[in-house]
Design a protein around this motif. Structure first.
Motif, PDB file in Angstrom:
ATOM      1  N   GLU A  83       0.819  -1.210   0.000  1.00  0.00           N
ATOM      2  CA  GLU A  83       0.000   0.000   0.000  1.00  0.00           C
ATOM      3  C   GLU A  83       0.854   1.261   0.000  1.00  0.00           C
ATOM      4  O   GLU A  83       0.431   2.318  -0.501  1.00  0.00           O
ATOM      5  N   GLU A  84       2.076   1.181   0.556  1.00  0.00           N
ATOM      6  CA  GLU A  84       2.986   2.328   0.521  1.00  0.00           C
ATOM      7  C   GLU A  84       3.472   2.580  -0.898  1.00  0.00           C
ATOM      8  O   GLU A  84       3.556   3.734  -1.347  1.00  0.00           O
ATOM      9  N   SER A 134      17.419   8.137   0.473  1.00  0.00           N
ATOM     10  CA  SER A 134      17.407   7.702   1.874  1.00  0.00           C
ATOM     11  C   SER A 134      16.469   6.522   2.073  1.00  0.00           C
ATOM     12  O   SER A 134      16.656   5.722   2.994  1.00  0.00           O
ATOM     13  N   LEU A 135      15.476   6.419   1.193  1.00  0.00           N
ATOM     14  CA  LEU A 135      14.511   5.329   1.293  1.00  0.00           C
ATOM     15  C   LEU A 135      15.136   3.986   0.936  1.00  0.00           C
ATOM     16  O   LEU A 135      14.588   2.930   1.261  1.00  0.00           O
ATOM     17  N   SER A 136      16.303   4.020   0.300  1.00  0.00           N
ATOM     18  CA  SER A 136      16.921   2.797  -0.203  1.00  0.00           C
ATOM     19  C   SER A 136      17.233   1.791   0.896  1.00  0.00           C
ATOM     20  O   SER A 136      17.238   0.589   0.666  1.00  0.00           O
ATOM     21  N   THR A 137      17.513   2.285   2.087  1.00  0.00           N
ATOM     22  CA  THR A 137      17.841   1.375   3.186  1.00  0.00           C
ATOM     23  C   THR A 137      16.846   1.485   4.343  1.00  0.00           C
ATOM     24  O   THR A 137      16.568   0.503   5.015  1.00  0.00           O
ATOM     25  N   LEU A 138      16.336   2.684   4.568  1.00  0.00           N
ATOM     26  CA  LEU A 138      15.449   2.964   5.700  1.00  0.00           C
ATOM     27  C   LEU A 138      16.104   2.646   7.042  1.00  0.00           C
ATOM     28  O   LEU A 138      15.424   2.437   8.034  1.00  0.00           O
ATOM     29  N   LYS A 139      17.455   2.577   7.039  1.00  0.00           N
ATOM     30  CA  LYS A 139      18.137   2.403   8.312  1.00  0.00           C
ATOM     31  C   LYS A 139      18.038   3.671   9.151  1.00  0.00           C
ATOM     32  O   LYS A 139      18.134   3.622  10.380  1.00  0.00           O
ATOM     33  N   ARG A 140      17.862   4.818   8.451  1.00  0.00           N
ATOM     34  CA  ARG A 140      17.702   6.100   9.143  1.00  0.00           C
ATOM     35  C   ARG A 140      16.433   6.776   8.609  1.00  0.00           C
ATOM     36  O   ARG A 140      16.520   7.713   7.814  1.00  0.00           O
ATOM     37  N   PRO A 141      15.266   6.287   9.039  1.00  0.00           N
ATOM     38  CA  PRO A 141      14.016   6.872   8.536  1.00  0.00           C
ATOM     39  C   PRO A 141      13.879   8.345   8.867  1.00  0.00           C
ATOM     40  O   PRO A 141      13.151   9.074   8.184  1.00  0.00           O
ATOM     41  N   GLU A 142      14.607   8.796   9.905  1.00  0.00           N
ATOM     42  CA  GLU A 142      14.526  10.219  10.246  1.00  0.00           C
ATOM     43  C   GLU A 142      15.091  11.092   9.132  1.00  0.00           C
ATOM     44  O   GLU A 142      14.689  12.261   8.998  1.00  0.00           O
ATOM     45  N   LEU A 164       6.039  10.229   1.787  1.00  0.00           N
ATOM     46  CA  LEU A 164       7.359   9.831   2.282  1.00  0.00           C
ATOM     47  C   LEU A 164       7.420   9.909   3.803  1.00  0.00           C
ATOM     48  O   LEU A 164       7.995   9.035   4.465  1.00  0.00           O
ATOM     49  N   ASN A 165       6.834  10.947   4.361  1.00  0.00           N
ATOM     50  CA  ASN A 165       6.826  11.104   5.814  1.00  0.00           C
ATOM     51  C   ASN A 165       6.092   9.942   6.483  1.00  0.00           C
ATOM     52  O   ASN A 165       6.553   9.391   7.493  1.00  0.00           O
ATOM     53  N   ASP A 166       4.942   9.556   5.924  1.00  0.00           N
ATOM     54  CA  ASP A 166       4.171   8.460   6.505  1.00  0.00           C
ATOM     55  C   ASP A 166       4.932   7.144   6.401  1.00  0.00           C
ATOM     56  O   ASP A 166       4.885   6.310   7.322  1.00  0.00           O
ATOM     57  N   ILE A 167       5.629   6.934   5.286  1.00  0.00           N
ATOM     58  CA  ILE A 167       6.439   5.728   5.135  1.00  0.00           C
ATOM     59  C   ILE A 167       7.533   5.692   6.187  1.00  0.00           C
ATOM     60  O   ILE A 167       7.774   4.672   6.841  1.00  0.00           O
ATOM     61  N   ALA A 168       8.210   6.836   6.362  1.00  0.00           N
ATOM     62  CA  ALA A 168       9.299   6.908   7.342  1.00  0.00           C
ATOM     63  C   ALA A 168       8.785   6.630   8.744  1.00  0.00           C
ATOM     64  O   ALA A 168       9.426   5.901   9.536  1.00  0.00           O
ATOM     65  N   MET A 169       7.637   7.167   9.075  1.00  0.00           N
ATOM     66  CA  MET A 169       7.070   6.968  10.413  1.00  0.00           C
ATOM     67  C   MET A 169       6.716   5.504  10.647  1.00  0.00           C
ATOM     68  O   MET A 169       6.920   4.971  11.743  1.00  0.00           O
ATOM     69  N   SER A 170       6.206   4.827   9.632  1.00  0.00           N
ATOM     70  CA  SER A 170       5.798   3.430   9.794  1.00  0.00           C
ATOM     71  C   SER A 170       6.992   2.497   9.898  1.00  0.00           C
ATOM     72  O   SER A 170       6.858   1.371  10.383  1.00  0.00           O
ATOM     73  N   HIS A 171       8.162   2.971   9.453  1.00  0.00           N
ATOM     74  CA  HIS A 171       9.363   2.124   9.507  1.00  0.00           C
ATOM     75  C   HIS A 171      10.335   2.571  10.601  1.00  0.00           C
ATOM     76  O   HIS A 171      11.453   2.072  10.676  1.00  0.00           O
ATOM     77  N   ALA A 172       9.938   3.537  11.404  1.00  0.00           N
ATOM     78  CA  ALA A 172      10.824   4.038  12.468  1.00  0.00           C
ATOM     79  C   ALA A 172      11.018   2.980  13.555  1.00  0.00           C
ATOM     80  O   ALA A 172      10.131   2.171  13.815  1.00  0.00           O
TER      81      ALA A 172
END
Length: 209
Positions: A78-79, A133-141, A201-209
């Motif tokens: 869905e993302e 930055s989305l490539s790894t999501l190791k740093r969602p911030e 992008l913000n919502d994706i980052a928050m869901s993977h934090a």
């Protein structure tokens, strides 16, 4: 770590496709920026933006095709389904405002047109960085930082559009007022779509934090 990450490796093709889309959007914004600095010359470059827009449609098609075929994805399905169309919308709007700018026969550029195109470039630069930055999501911030900057630039564009319309109505050329107001609104819609990408992008980052 999610359980699915322990079973199957992530399918990196989506991130590659999102990077291709971000690069296409950036190229379209570059051409638009060139046109705003070259008016009344440079109109023939609008055909290049149309070609880039078609490339974006093809990338979006490939994303959905891959989504239907993949057993596992680096983001939730869905993302991916949310991010792909809003990125495509940015390129669609760049194409529309480019052709407005060229088809309306604007005799010369002005500071507002150039500033709008600059803000668009700044916003899309942030989109490109966020996709990287989305490539790894190791740093969602990091993704959220870029999303916040997209929103800040969007707010600047709202202020620019309001000032520009007020200045327009100080002139006596009714036809020019109509044309430029429509073009400014077109630029504003590009910025709205960039902001939609930032929200996704913000919502994706928050869901993977």
């Amino acid at each position: 770590m999610r359980i699915r990450d322990l079973i199957l490796p992530e399918d990196k093709v989506f991130l590659t496709l999102f990077k291709e889309m971000a690069q296409a959007i950036a190229e379209g914004a570059d051409v638009l920026n060139e046109i705003t600095h070259e008016l009344p010359l440079g109109i023939e470059k609008s055909h290049r933006v149309r070609q880039i827009e078609h490339q974006g449609d093809e990338i979006t098609r490939r994303i959905y095709e891959q989504l239907n075929e993949s057993l596992i994805t680096p983001l939730e399905p869905e993302e991916i389904s949310r991010l792909a169309p809003v990125m495509d919308d940015v390129l669609d709007r760049i194409d529309r405002v480019t052709h407005q700018l060229c088809n309306y026969g604007i005799a010369e550029s002005n500071d507002t047109l150039r500033e709008f195109s600059y803000l668009i470039k700044l916003s899309i630069d942030e989109i490109c960085h966020a996709i990287d930055s989305l490539s790894t999501l190791k740093r969602p911030e990091d993704v959220r930082t870029h999303a916040d900057e997209i929103n800040r630039i969007y707010n600047l564009s709202i202020e620019l559009q309001a000032r520009a319309v007020l200045e327009l109505f100080k002139t006596n050329d009714l036809l020019l007022i109509i044309k430029l107001k429509d073009i400014y609104e077109g630029f504003g819609r590009v910025m709205e779509k960039c902001n939609d990408v930032g929200h996704a992008l913000n919502d994706i980052a928050m869901s993977h934090a």
